[in-house]
Design an enzyme around this catalytic site. Structure first.
Site, PDB file in Angstrom:
ATOM      1  N   HIS A   2      90.310 112.070  70.575  1.00  0.00           N
ATOM      2  CA  HIS A   2      90.029 113.428  71.055  1.00  0.00           C
ATOM      3  C   HIS A   2      89.041 113.497  72.207  1.00  0.00           C
ATOM      4  O   HIS A   2      88.742 114.574  72.711  1.00  0.00           O
ATOM      5  CB  HIS A   2      89.468 114.277  69.905  1.00  0.00           C
ATOM      6  CG  HIS A   2      88.070 113.884  69.518  1.00  0.00           C
ATOM      7  ND1 HIS A   2      86.959 114.327  70.185  1.00  0.00           N
ATOM      8  CD2 HIS A   2      87.609 113.070  68.558  1.00  0.00           C
ATOM      9  CE1 HIS A   2      85.875 113.808  69.634  1.00  0.00           C
ATOM     10  NE2 HIS A   2      86.237 113.033  68.647  1.00  0.00           N
ATOM     11  N   GLU A  23      70.597 112.704  63.473  1.00  0.00           N
ATOM     12  CA  GLU A  23      71.354 111.729  64.284  1.00  0.00           C
ATOM     13  C   GLU A  23      70.774 111.676  65.710  1.00  0.00           C
ATOM     14  O   GLU A  23      71.468 111.870  66.707  1.00  0.00           O
ATOM     15  CB  GLU A  23      72.850 112.039  64.318  1.00  0.00           C
ATOM     16  CG  GLU A  23      73.713 110.859  64.740  1.00  0.00           C
ATOM     17  CD  GLU A  23      75.202 111.227  64.851  1.00  0.00           C
ATOM     18  OE1 GLU A  23      75.571 111.957  65.780  1.00  0.00           O
ATOM     19  OE2 GLU A  23      75.972 110.765  64.005  1.00  0.00           O
ATOM     20  N   ARG A  38      86.916 113.973  75.429  1.00  0.00           N
ATOM     21  CA  ARG A  38      87.172 114.647  76.702  1.00  0.00           C
ATOM     22  C   ARG A  38      87.347 113.656  77.841  1.00  0.00           C
ATOM     23  O   ARG A  38      88.182 113.863  78.723  1.00  0.00           O
ATOM     24  CB  ARG A  38      86.016 115.592  77.051  1.00  0.00           C
ATOM     25  CG  ARG A  38      86.214 116.983  76.507  1.00  0.00           C
ATOM     26  CD  ARG A  38      85.031 117.900  76.797  1.00  0.00           C
ATOM     27  NE  ARG A  38      85.096 119.040  75.903  1.00  0.00           N
ATOM     28  CZ  ARG A  38      85.606 120.234  76.217  1.00  0.00           C
ATOM     29  NH1 ARG A  38      86.053 120.455  77.434  1.00  0.00           N
ATOM     30  NH2 ARG A  38      85.648 121.210  75.340  1.00  0.00           N
ATOM     31  N   HIS A  96      94.179 115.730  66.497  1.00  0.00           N
ATOM     32  CA  HIS A  96      93.124 116.731  66.750  1.00  0.00           C
ATOM     33  C   HIS A  96      93.768 118.004  67.310  1.00  0.00           C
ATOM     34  O   HIS A  96      94.770 117.936  68.021  1.00  0.00           O
ATOM     35  CB  HIS A  96      92.164 116.113  67.772  1.00  0.00           C
ATOM     36  CG  HIS A  96      90.850 116.821  67.921  1.00  0.00           C
ATOM     37  ND1 HIS A  96      90.720 118.005  68.608  1.00  0.00           N
ATOM     38  CD2 HIS A  96      89.597 116.497  67.504  1.00  0.00           C
ATOM     39  CE1 HIS A  96      89.447 118.382  68.602  1.00  0.00           C
ATOM     40  NE2 HIS A  96      88.746 117.490  67.931  1.00  0.00           N
ATOM     41  N   GLU A 149      78.430 114.443  75.793  1.00  0.00           N
ATOM     42  CA  GLU A 149      77.530 114.260  74.648  1.00  0.00           C
ATOM     43  C   GLU A 149      76.260 113.493  74.980  1.00  0.00           C
ATOM     44  O   GLU A 149      75.201 113.752  74.404  1.00  0.00           O
ATOM     45  CB  GLU A 149      78.282 113.572  73.499  1.00  0.00           C
ATOM     46  CG  GLU A 149      79.340 114.443  72.825  1.00  0.00           C
ATOM     47  CD  GLU A 149      80.648 114.532  73.594  1.00  0.00           C
ATOM     48  OE1 GLU A 149      80.795 113.835  74.627  1.00  0.00           O
ATOM     49  OE2 GLU A 149      81.527 115.310  73.176  1.00  0.00           O
TER      50      GLU A 149
END
Ligand code: UD1
Ligand code: UDP
Length: 379
Positions: free
Chosen positions: A217, A122, A219, A249, A136
């Site tokens: 979920h 990915e 952040r 979550h 991320e």
């Protein structure tokens, strides 16, 4: 070249990484040229174990690192040391990481410190904004700077890597392994419907209602964003023709808000995280998915389910381009009006509810193993 199979250390730690790697582990296991060794950081515990169980994976190494409400720096420091220790003991030929989590980033970095080649599943997803998704986007860039082979799910992600001067022969467009996993789990449910039978009761309770599946979920949505999402759900639930199924979550920053604001509403089911067969059934039951998840953005289009994405940007534009996904942010009025428009305007709904497979055809794991074989064995 040796006669021994190549030792591939496959590292993951969270629910989505496990979902997106179990078919890769299975494909490696079937190939005598490879010896996959599974190391889980257990950055997630319960949510990871749900996937390990259904996929039948028993990790060779389990670092059991999750701590309640862990911080990014505490988690990353522990990951780096512990994953490095496993590499020193196992002495793999190559390391595989997936996606963008702290586990993936620390795994890649620890491998780089040992000059081990890292293969990135990915690869090449970019939003162009280092705070959305946070952290991320930067995790992906770090891994992209280290990786030996980049398994890009789509030509869009391939193009992003080429723009960063990754050489074209290091990039393989494979499709996203989440589609392999989804096909696998749908096949399992078809053969054995009781695998997802835990939703029978909710299906009965909400019979005749229009079901909206929700997950959340991220952040960057903690605090204000989560509160807005909860307010939007309360307003949607005022409609007696709808029902909301929301597997919450386990992150305490999500649960505190949702439990405080959404408990006790007749047509809102706040439930525990679902295992993968049950979540696949929820995807099938739902008329609309409302989510800030990466994986759900990829799965919903494959099933022709309109997906409203509660984010400002996405590193997965393919669903938006295909027309199955729409970015709606976290403003509660916007979320409510987008949901109502899909519920009330048949043409608007049908325009989004077409099955597409922009993220792959279910053969990604095989392509990954073929590319690895080419790299390691030249065949
Ligand atoms: C992590 C990833 C995120 C990914 C998400 C998938 C990072 C920085 N974040 O975010 O990229 O999209 O997983 O869900 O890598 N918890 C439990 N049990 C579990 C899982 C989580 O109790 O099985 C609670 C714990 O209190 C834990 C907290 O959730 O400390 C946060 O977990 P963490 O992995 O740090 O962050 P996520 O928000 O789950
Ligand atoms: N998922 C699941 N049970 C749930 C919610 C999600 O199995 O209760 C699956 C979903 O099908 C998808 C993945 O978890 O494959 C997405 O994980 P998550 O949203 O936690 O992380 P992200 O994809 O945003 O990184």
């Amino acid at each position: 070249m040796t006669d021994q199979p190549a030792k591939i250390l496959v590292i993951f730690g969270t629910r989505p990484e496990a979902i997106k790697l179990f078919t890769v582990v299975a494909a490696l296991k079937q190939d005598p040229r490879f010896e996959p060794i599974v190391c889980v950081s257990a950055q997630h515990r319960a949510m990871l174990d749900q996937v390990l169980e259904i996929a039948g994976i028993v990790p060779d190494h389990d670092l059991d690192l999750m701590r309640p409400n862990q911080t990014l720096d505490g988690l990353t420091a522990a990951l780096l040391t512990e994953l490095g220790g496993v590499m020193d003991r196992v002495k793999p030929d190559r390391v595989i990481v997936q996606g963008d989590t702290a586990t993936a980033m620390a795994g890649a970095l620890a491998a780089y410190y040992r000059k081990l080649p890292v293969d990135h599943v990915e690869a090449g997803l970019r939003s162009g904004n280092i705070y959305h998704p946070w952290p991320e986007e930067v995790n992906r860039k770090i891994i992209g700077g280290i990786a030996s082979l980049h398994f890009a799910p789509t030509t869009t992600s391939e193009a992003a890597l080429l723009r960063e001067n990754v050489s074209a022969d290091r990039v393989h467009v494979t499709g996203n392994t989440v589609i392999d996993a989804l096909h696998w789990v749908l096949g399992r449910i078809e053969a054995q419907p009781s695998l997802a039978g835990g939703l029978d009761e909710l299906a009965e309770r909400f019979k005749g209602k229009r079901i909206i599946g929700v997950t959340s979920h991220r952040r960057e949505n903690f605090g204000h964003g989560m509160e807005n999402i909860a307010s939007a759900i309360r307003r949607i639930a005022e409609r007696p023709d709808t029902a909301i199924i929301f597997p919450v979550h386990l992150n305490p920053n999500v649960r505190a808000v949702m439990n405080e604001r959404l408990v006790g509403l007749d047509n809102v089911a706040l439930i525990e995280p679902l295992d993968y067969p049950h979540f696949a059934r929820l995807l099938s039951m739902a008329e609309i998915m409302l989510t800030d998840s990466g994986g759900v953005q990829e799965e919903a289009p494959a099933l022709g389910k309109p997906v409203l994405v509660m984010r400002e940007t996405t590193e997965r534009p393919e669903g938006v381009v295909a027309g199955t996904a729409r970015l709606v942010g976290t403003d509660s009025s916007r979320i409510v009006s987008e949901i109502f428009s899909l519920l009330d305007d048949k043409a608007a709904y049908e325009a989004m509810a077409r099955a597409h497979n922009p993220f792959g055809d279910g053969q990604a794991s095989r392509r990954i193993v073929d590319a690895l074989a080419q790299e390691v064995w030249g065949a």
